[in-house]
Design a protein around this motif. Structure first.
Motif, PDB file in Angstrom:
ATOM      1  N   VAL A 153     -22.853 106.849  42.093  1.00 37.72           N
ATOM      2  CA  VAL A 153     -23.092 105.553  42.704  1.00 37.72           C
ATOM      3  C   VAL A 153     -22.873 105.697  44.205  1.00 37.72           C
ATOM      4  O   VAL A 153     -22.042 106.493  44.640  1.00 37.72           O
ATOM      5  N   TYR A 154     -23.646 104.925  44.960  1.00 38.92           N
ATOM      6  CA  TYR A 154     -23.627 105.041  46.415  1.00 38.92           C
ATOM      7  C   TYR A 154     -23.325 103.689  47.048  1.00 38.92           C
ATOM      8  O   TYR A 154     -23.571 102.633  46.464  1.00 38.92           O
TER       9      TYR A 154
ATOM     10  N   GLY B 143     -26.205  91.883  53.644  1.00 39.29           N
ATOM     11  CA  GLY B 143     -27.066  92.180  54.774  1.00 39.29           C
ATOM     12  C   GLY B 143     -26.723  93.469  55.503  1.00 39.29           C
ATOM     13  O   GLY B 143     -27.488  93.916  56.358  1.00 39.29           O
ATOM     14  N   ARG B 144     -25.568  94.066  55.160  1.00 38.74           N
ATOM     15  CA  ARG B 144     -25.167  95.301  55.841  1.00 38.74           C
ATOM     16  C   ARG B 144     -24.929  96.456  54.862  1.00 38.74           C
ATOM     17  O   ARG B 144     -25.212  97.606  55.191  1.00 38.74           O
ATOM     18  N   PHE B 145     -24.407  96.147  53.693  1.00 45.11           N
ATOM     19  CA  PHE B 145     -24.085  97.181  52.710  1.00 45.11           C
ATOM     20  C   PHE B 145     -25.046  97.093  51.522  1.00 45.11           C
ATOM     21  O   PHE B 145     -25.399  95.993  51.087  1.00 45.11           O
ATOM     22  N   THR B 146     -25.416  98.243  50.989  1.00 44.09           N
ATOM     23  CA  THR B 146     -26.284  98.299  49.817  1.00 44.09           C
ATOM     24  C   THR B 146     -25.688  99.247  48.790  1.00 44.09           C
ATOM     25  O   THR B 146     -25.392 100.412  49.115  1.00 44.09           O
ATOM     26  N   ILE B 147     -25.518  98.754  47.581  1.00 38.77           N
ATOM     27  CA  ILE B 147     -25.040  99.593  46.489  1.00 38.77           C
ATOM     28  C   ILE B 147     -26.236 100.057  45.674  1.00 38.77           C
ATOM     29  O   ILE B 147     -27.191  99.310  45.460  1.00 38.77           O
ATOM     30  N   SER B 148     -26.180 101.305  45.225  1.00 37.42           N
ATOM     31  CA  SER B 148     -27.240 101.847  44.379  1.00 37.42           C
ATOM     32  C   SER B 148     -26.616 102.894  43.465  1.00 37.42           C
ATOM     33  O   SER B 148     -25.478 103.313  43.668  1.00 37.42           O
ATOM     34  N   ARG B 149     -27.372 103.309  42.466  1.00 32.64           N
ATOM     35  CA  ARG B 149     -26.867 104.317  41.544  1.00 32.64           C
ATOM     36  C   ARG B 149     -28.001 105.212  41.084  1.00 32.64           C
ATOM     37  O   ARG B 149     -29.165 104.796  41.058  1.00 32.64           O
ATOM     38  N   ASP B 150     -27.629 106.416  40.684  1.00 36.30           N
ATOM     39  CA  ASP B 150     -28.558 107.365  40.103  1.00 36.30           C
ATOM     40  C   ASP B 150     -27.936 107.832  38.796  1.00 36.30           C
ATOM     41  O   ASP B 150     -27.022 108.669  38.800  1.00 36.30           O
ATOM     42  N   ASN B 151     -28.405 107.270  37.698  1.00 34.06           N
ATOM     43  CA  ASN B 151     -27.800 107.599  36.405  1.00 34.06           C
ATOM     44  C   ASN B 151     -28.069 109.045  35.997  1.00 34.06           C
ATOM     45  O   ASN B 151     -27.308 109.616  35.219  1.00 34.06           O
ATOM     46  N   ALA B 152     -29.120 109.625  36.508  1.00 36.37           N
ATOM     47  CA  ALA B 152     -29.401 111.027  36.211  1.00 36.37           C
ATOM     48  C   ALA B 152     -28.395 111.955  36.891  1.00 36.37           C
ATOM     49  O   ALA B 152     -28.132 113.059  36.410  1.00 36.37           O
ATOM     50  N   LYS B 153     -27.831 111.484  38.008  1.00 36.01           N
ATOM     51  CA  LYS B 153     -26.859 112.284  38.748  1.00 36.01           C
ATOM     52  C   LYS B 153     -25.428 111.790  38.559  1.00 36.01           C
ATOM     53  O   LYS B 153     -24.495 112.324  39.177  1.00 36.01           O
ATOM     54  N   ASN B 154     -25.256 110.747  37.737  1.00 37.01           N
ATOM     55  CA  ASN B 154     -23.921 110.187  37.500  1.00 37.01           C
ATOM     56  C   ASN B 154     -23.217 109.827  38.805  1.00 37.01           C
ATOM     57  O   ASN B 154     -22.028 110.108  38.995  1.00 37.01           O
TER      58      ASN B 154
ATOM     59  N   LEU C 116     -21.344 106.262  51.396  1.00 36.63           N
ATOM     60  CA  LEU C 116     -20.329 106.725  50.472  1.00 36.63           C
ATOM     61  C   LEU C 116     -20.979 107.115  49.149  1.00 36.63           C
ATOM     62  O   LEU C 116     -21.947 106.490  48.716  1.00 36.63           O
ATOM     63  N   SER C 117     -20.424 108.131  48.524  1.00 34.65           N
ATOM     64  CA  SER C 117     -20.868 108.557  47.197  1.00 34.65           C
ATOM     65  C   SER C 117     -19.671 108.577  46.255  1.00 34.65           C
ATOM     66  O   SER C 117     -18.542 108.820  46.687  1.00 34.65           O
ATOM     67  N   CYS C 118     -19.944 108.340  44.996  1.00 34.11           N
ATOM     68  CA  CYS C 118     -18.910 108.422  43.966  1.00 34.11           C
ATOM     69  C   CYS C 118     -19.513 109.165  42.783  1.00 34.11           C
ATOM     70  O   CYS C 118     -20.407 108.645  42.115  1.00 34.11           O
ATOM     71  N   ALA C 119     -19.040 110.372  42.566  1.00 38.22           N
ATOM     72  CA  ALA C 119     -19.537 111.204  41.478  1.00 38.22           C
ATOM     73  C   ALA C 119     -18.645 111.028  40.255  1.00 38.22           C
ATOM     74  O   ALA C 119     -17.419 111.176  40.342  1.00 38.22           O
TER      75      ALA C 119
ATOM     76  N   VAL D 100     -11.826 112.084  32.462  1.00 35.47           N
ATOM     77  CA  VAL D 100     -12.566 111.097  33.268  1.00 35.47           C
ATOM     78  C   VAL D 100     -12.218 111.312  34.739  1.00 35.47           C
ATOM     79  O   VAL D 100     -11.050 111.433  35.105  1.00 35.47           O
ATOM     80  N   GLN D 101     -13.275 111.334  35.533  1.00 40.28           N
ATOM     81  CA  GLN D 101     -13.044 111.545  36.959  1.00 40.28           C
ATOM     82  C   GLN D 101     -14.078 110.798  37.777  1.00 40.28           C
ATOM     83  O   GLN D 101     -15.268 110.798  37.454  1.00 40.28           O
ATOM     84  N   LEU D 102     -13.597 110.134  38.820  1.00 40.15           N
ATOM     85  CA  LEU D 102     -14.456 109.515  39.815  1.00 40.15           C
ATOM     86  C   LEU D 102     -14.022 110.073  41.156  1.00 40.15           C
ATOM     87  O   LEU D 102     -12.849 109.938  41.533  1.00 40.15           O
ATOM     88  N   VAL D 103     -14.949 110.687  41.858  1.00 43.67           N
ATOM     89  CA  VAL D 103     -14.609 111.330  43.126  1.00 43.67           C
ATOM     90  C   VAL D 103     -15.473 110.733  44.226  1.00 43.67           C
ATOM     91  O   VAL D 103     -16.694 110.929  44.253  1.00 43.67           O
TER      92      VAL D 103
END
Length: 119
Positions: A78-79, A65-76, A19-22, A1-4
């Protein structure tokens, strides 16, 4: 397991960072994802959270109002899009994957990425 995590750095007040977290080594789409931060001398705090499917998000008052979290499950991945950055946003930012099986809670943490907001 790895989160980078990646994408941290030095930015001037009012600037932006993404920021990205792969993730790897686990079924990413089964885990809710969160971003936390820890400033020097302070406790780690939740910044934002996103559900497994990405259909619901939460942001702490300091991030609304300043930060937005999102994710791309196809790319594993989160941003965390951070706009209008302030010096008080300076911290190490961590991503966390969390999963509740019904009886046990599992979580994994990344190593963190430094964000420094300064002129």
């Amino acid at each position: 397991v790895q989160l980078v995590e990646s994408g941290g750095g030095l930015v001037q007040p009012g600037g932006s960072l993404r920021l990205s977290c792969a993730a790897s080594g686990f079924t990413f789409s089964r885990y809710a994802m969160s971003w936390y931060r820890q400033a020097p001398g302070k406790e780690r705090e939740l910044v934002a959270h996103i559900t497994r499917a990405g259909d619901s998000t939460y942001a702490a008052d300091s991030a609304k109002g300043r930060f937005t979290i999102s994710r791309d499950n196809a790319k594993n991945t989160v941003y965390l899009q951070m706009n209008s950055l302030k010096p008080e946003d300076t911290a190490v930012y961590y991503c966390k994957a969390g999963y509740y099986s019904g009886t046990h809670y599992f979580d994994y943490w990344g190593q963190g990425t430094q964000v420094t907001v300064s002129s």
